[in-house]
Scaffold this active site. Structure first.
Site, short mmCIF file in Angstrom:
data_model
loop_
_atom_site.label_atom_id
_atom_site.label_comp_id
_atom_site.label_asym_id
_atom_site.label_seq_id
_atom_site.Cartn_x
_atom_site.Cartn_y
_atom_site.Cartn_z
N GLY A 8 -21.07 -6.60 4.61
CA GLY A 8 -22.35 -7.07 5.12
C GLY A 8 -22.28 -8.53 5.54
O GLY A 8 -23.25 -9.28 5.39
N GLY A 11 -24.95 -10.16 7.99
CA GLY A 11 -26.35 -10.25 7.58
C GLY A 11 -26.77 -11.68 7.25
O GLY A 11 -25.97 -12.62 7.35
N GLN A 12 -28.03 -11.83 6.85
CA GLN A 12 -28.60 -13.17 6.64
C GLN A 12 -27.79 -13.98 5.62
O GLN A 12 -27.39 -15.11 5.89
CB GLN A 12 -30.06 -13.06 6.17
CG GLN A 12 -30.76 -14.41 6.08
CD GLN A 12 -32.04 -14.37 5.25
OE1 GLN A 12 -32.30 -13.40 4.53
NE2 GLN A 12 -32.83 -15.42 5.33
N ASP A 53 -18.27 1.44 7.70
CA ASP A 53 -19.44 1.70 6.87
C ASP A 53 -18.95 1.93 5.43
O ASP A 53 -18.17 2.86 5.19
CB ASP A 53 -20.14 2.95 7.41
CG ASP A 53 -21.49 3.17 6.76
OD1 ASP A 53 -21.75 2.56 5.70
OD2 ASP A 53 -22.28 3.94 7.33
N TYR A 143 -36.16 0.59 -1.68
CA TYR A 143 -35.24 -0.54 -1.84
C TYR A 143 -35.24 -1.02 -3.30
O TYR A 143 -34.18 -1.17 -3.92
CB TYR A 143 -35.69 -1.67 -0.91
CG TYR A 143 -34.97 -2.99 -1.06
CD1 TYR A 143 -33.60 -3.10 -0.86
CD2 TYR A 143 -35.69 -4.15 -1.37
CE1 TYR A 143 -32.96 -4.33 -0.97
CE2 TYR A 143 -35.06 -5.38 -1.48
CZ TYR A 143 -33.70 -5.47 -1.29
OH TYR A 143 -33.07 -6.69 -1.40
N LYS A 147 -32.32 -0.97 -6.20
CA LYS A 147 -31.85 -2.22 -6.83
C LYS A 147 -31.89 -2.09 -8.36
O LYS A 147 -31.00 -2.60 -9.04
CB LYS A 147 -32.67 -3.42 -6.35
CG LYS A 147 -32.34 -3.83 -4.92
CD LYS A 147 -30.91 -4.34 -4.82
CE LYS A 147 -30.38 -4.45 -3.42
NZ LYS A 147 -28.95 -4.75 -3.35
N ILE A 173 -35.21 -15.14 0.80
CA ILE A 173 -34.27 -16.20 1.19
C ILE A 173 -34.66 -16.72 2.58
O ILE A 173 -34.84 -15.95 3.52
CB ILE A 173 -32.81 -15.68 1.21
CG1 ILE A 173 -32.42 -15.11 -0.17
CG2 ILE A 173 -31.85 -16.78 1.63
CD1 ILE A 173 -32.46 -16.09 -1.33
#
Ligand code: AKB
Length: 320
Positions: A8, A11-12, A53, A143, A147, A173
């Site tokens: 990932g 991503g951010q 993936d 989600y 988690k 974030i």
């Protein structure tokens, strides 16, 4: 020697974390991966990157063997907003990807795995003020549910197999390099970009919505501090609360207006309001402070200065 796979890394958080790790451990020793999103130029040009993936165990295995990986950081996730639009995809990416990571790390006897969690583990029944480290975890989103399961799964691998698995509950974030994708806290990033570009923002949660937030430099520091903490001193492993700041949307808007007086904000709450309302205002991060010395640096005003400066520079250059 550390050989780190950052799943990932487009991503951010991943896109900034990988660059810091490459500076620390050497460009060739930190490998980026992405499912679909292309990496930034900086990530692509500074070291190895592979498209695959992590839900496909063979592909993950091949990459770990090819690069002789001994640490995996799993930043790939379908966030709260997108997860509600596609719950099955959220389950697949967040759970099956994680299970592959843990199984391969166990089989290859890796040094460490980092599996981030989120304030999305909280929900109805969690105290809204200073959500404790140990508390009711009954999230209402797919989600959040993945988690909670991820935290428990990580802890299971620590206890059952002695694998070094660590994780922290990221708040929202805020950053200016890579935009977040599909989360509930995305408004706290979008508001800064829209303020610079259009001097106005239509927010998808109400003005009094207050959530725990963190600026990217603190997020990178928290992640690396936890990775480097002495494993024998950790009483918790995959579920550390980490706090930095907490503010309402109105407070961010006021902070922006001090610097851009013509900025205007309107409110048009959508389905993400209910998600935001189910999360606490802030968290008690005493365990992180005691066990690995966590201490944030940025408050709202310092972050607003930094965000607006960086975004204004990009706007002047025509990048955004
Ligand atoms: C989201 O809003 O879904 C994420 C998170 C708090 O984990 N930013």
């Amino acid at each position: 020697m550390e050989r780190i796979l950052v799943i990932g890394s487009s991503g951010q958080i991943g896109s900034e974390l990988i660059l810091t790790l490459r500076k620390m451990y050497g460009n060739e020793n930190v490998i980026g991966t992405g499912r679909k999103t292309a990496p930034s130029q900086a990530v692509l040009e500074s070291g190895p990157f592979e498209f695959f993936d992590a839900v496909n165990k063979n592909d993950l295995y091949d990459a770990c063997r090819k690069y002789d990986i001994n640490i995996i950081i799993n930043m790939a996730a379908i966030l709260s907003g997108n997860g509600e639009k596609n719950p099955m995809l959220a389950w697949d990416v967040n759970m099956n990807g994680l299970l592959n990571v843990l199984e391969i790390a166990r089989e290859m006897k890796m040094k460490q795995v980092l599996v981030p969690s989120s304030i999305a583990v909280f929900g109805p029944g969690t105290p809204l003020d200073r959500a404790p480290q140990e508390t009711v975890l009954k999230p209402t989103t797919m989600y959040g549910l993945t988690k909670v399961a991820g935290e428990l799964l990580g802890d299971y691998y620590v206890k059952k197999y002695g694998l070094d698995v660590r994780g922290l509950r990221y708040p929202g974030i805020i950053s200016h390099e890579t935009l977040p994708g599909g989360g509930t806290t995305d408004y706290a990033v979008a508001v800064y970009f829209e303020a610079v570009k259009n001097k106005k923002y239509d927010c998808f949660v109400k003005e009094d919505t207050r959530l725990p937030m963190m600026y990217m430099p603190d997020c990178i520091k928290a992640t690396i501090d936890l990775m480097q903490a002495d494993f024998s001193k950790l009483k918790h492993h995959c579920d550390f609360n980490v706090g930095a700041m907490s503010f309402s949307v109105k407070e961010i808007a006021d902070s922006i207006k001090k610097r851009i007086p013509e900025f205007e904000i309107t409110y048009n709450p959508d389905f993400r309001q209910a998600i935001a309302d189910s999360w606490p205002n802030d968290v008690d991060d005493t365990a992180a402070r005691m066990e690995w010395g966590w201490k944030p640096s940025f408050d709202l005003e310092a972050m607003t200065d930094d965000m607006l400066n960086a975004i204004t520079e990009k706007h002047k250059k025509g990048i955004i």
